[in-house]
Design an enzyme around this catalytic site. Sequence first.
Site, short mmCIF file in Angstrom:
data_model
loop_
_atom_site.label_atom_id
_atom_site.label_comp_id
_atom_site.label_asym_id
_atom_site.label_seq_id
_atom_site.Cartn_x
_atom_site.Cartn_y
_atom_site.Cartn_z
N TYR A 198 -53.00 7.71 -88.89
CA TYR A 198 -52.75 6.86 -87.72
C TYR A 198 -51.39 7.18 -87.11
O TYR A 198 -51.27 7.43 -85.90
CB TYR A 198 -52.83 5.38 -88.14
N THR B 121 -46.02 3.15 -82.07
CA THR B 121 -45.90 2.36 -83.30
C THR B 121 -44.70 2.73 -84.18
O THR B 121 -44.23 3.88 -84.16
CB THR B 121 -47.20 2.56 -84.13
N1 LIG Z 1 -51.77 -3.94 -84.16
C1 LIG Z 1 -50.56 -3.60 -84.63
O1 LIG Z 1 -50.08 -4.13 -85.63
C2 LIG Z 1 -49.76 -2.53 -83.91
C3 LIG Z 1 -48.51 -2.17 -84.44
C4 LIG Z 1 -47.77 -1.19 -83.77
C5 LIG Z 1 -48.28 -0.60 -82.63
N2 LIG Z 1 -49.50 -0.97 -82.15
C6 LIG Z 1 -50.01 -0.32 -80.94
O2 LIG Z 1 -50.07 -1.29 -79.93
C7 LIG Z 1 -51.16 -1.02 -79.04
C8 LIG Z 1 -52.01 -2.26 -78.89
O3 LIG Z 1 -52.48 -2.64 -80.18
P1 LIG Z 1 -53.52 -3.82 -80.37
O4 LIG Z 1 -53.22 -4.47 -81.67
O5 LIG Z 1 -53.60 -4.64 -79.13
O6 LIG Z 1 -54.85 -2.97 -80.56
P2 LIG Z 1 -56.35 -3.51 -80.68
O7 LIG Z 1 -56.37 -4.98 -80.76
O8 LIG Z 1 -57.01 -2.70 -81.74
O9 LIG Z 1 -56.95 -3.11 -79.25
C9 LIG Z 1 -57.22 -1.81 -78.89
C10 LIG Z 1 -58.33 -1.85 -77.88
O10 LIG Z 1 -58.63 -0.50 -77.50
C11 LIG Z 1 -60.04 -0.35 -77.52
N3 LIG Z 1 -60.40 1.04 -77.68
C12 LIG Z 1 -60.60 1.76 -78.81
N4 LIG Z 1 -60.99 3.00 -78.52
C13 LIG Z 1 -61.03 3.09 -77.16
C14 LIG Z 1 -61.38 4.12 -76.25
N5 LIG Z 1 -61.77 5.31 -76.68
N6 LIG Z 1 -61.31 3.86 -74.93
C15 LIG Z 1 -60.93 2.65 -74.49
N7 LIG Z 1 -60.61 1.62 -75.29
C16 LIG Z 1 -60.66 1.85 -76.63
C17 LIG Z 1 -60.47 -1.21 -78.68
O11 LIG Z 1 -61.85 -1.45 -78.61
P3 LIG Z 1 -62.67 -1.67 -80.00
O12 LIG Z 1 -62.08 -2.88 -80.61
O13 LIG Z 1 -64.08 -1.81 -79.53
O14 LIG Z 1 -62.41 -0.43 -80.82
C18 LIG Z 1 -59.62 -2.45 -78.44
O15 LIG Z 1 -60.21 -3.31 -77.51
C19 LIG Z 1 -51.86 0.20 -79.64
O16 LIG Z 1 -51.39 1.35 -79.00
C20 LIG Z 1 -51.41 0.22 -81.08
O17 LIG Z 1 -51.43 1.54 -81.60
C21 LIG Z 1 -50.25 -1.93 -82.77
#
Ligand SMILES: NC(=O)c1ccc[n+]([C@@H]2O[C@H](COP(=O)([O-])OP(=O)(O)OC[C@H]3O[C@@H](n4cnc5c(N)ncnc54)[C@H](OP(=O)(O)O)[C@@H]3O)[C@@H](O)[C@H]2O)c1
Length: 292
Positions: free
Chosen positions: A127, A103
Amino acid sequence: MNRILVTGSLGQLGRCLQDIKSQYSDFEYKFVDVDELDICNLEQIQRLFEDYKPDFCINTAAYTAVDKAEEDIQKAFNVNADAVKNLAEFCLEYNTVLIHISTDFVFEGNKTVPYKENDFPNPISIYGASKLEGEKHVQAILPKHFIIRTSWLYSPYGNNFVKTMLRLAETKTVLNVVNDQIGTPTNANDLAEVIMQIICKEILLDKNSELTPIYGIYHFSNEGACSWYDFAKKIFSIYKIDINLQPLPTSGYPTLAKRPFYSVLDKSKIKTVFGIKIKDWEQTLTSILTDR
Ligand SMILES: NC(=O)c1ccc[n+]([C@@H]2O[C@H](COP(=O)([O-])OP(=O)(O)OC[C@H]3O[C@@H](n4cnc5c(N)ncnc54)[C@H](OP(=O)(O)O)[C@@H]3O)[C@@H](O)[C@H]2O)c1
């Protein structure tokens, strides 16, 4: 046929990877979310790696609740750091290439020009700190890795700023949105495409034994920069939603977690190494919203 394991497959990025898998039909895929593979569970990882022996692991699983993480520190570090260490160790054992997503929040946000991969990270939230620790584990353990830092992800799935704005517009006539945090929105579908292009290129280079130089950290977001206020304005303009949108300083919208005032990512490296053309944030946002 190369096998790809995708963790966190019901999240935004995981779902976008599922959406495009038919375009990359030379691969076998296994999509798992927490109910099938909790990345904090060592035995589950071991069993899956033993059974599936993935050539690539795309780790999209993460604890992404930025404000909640300030109070749930242990859980954030378990998922974003400790579990990533375990994944990296299994990838090493099974000769799996890890594509790990990180991130823009690893940066403090004091710069006024885009952050490069080798700029010093200094997170100001739990985070961000937990994600940075995850990156460090990957770098220390596994030579065959791609860490892709991205920012302000949105998609038709899960929780994101676009969906929040559209939901709020259903009940509110006035909205105040922060206008002094600058970053770049990223279409999760564009990120999914880039991940698959990186995998395809890795395979090509591996065959020619030109390997090592391409591994490492890369920045990817859409092109351009804006504030959350500008982002909201564009969403409402695309949807032709008439709402009284007001700019707000960060001080007027206190949150548990601090966020960087500036976190635009420099994408020169990924563009040069992989020959990728990146869409402007407004252009890709328009296409995703008008296509729905
Ligand atoms: N969203 C943003 O704005 C953003 C910005 C910069 C970087 N990122 C990074 O990009 C990546 C993808 O983000 P995203 O927005 O697609 O995230 P997301 O929508 O929150 O999806 C994350 C997934 O991981 C699951 N998860 C949580 N804990 C887990 C565990 N212990 N084992 C297995 N699965 C687990 C979540 O399940 P639950 O929903 O049930 O918890 C969810 O399905 C992440 O690495 C995030 O840090 C995101």
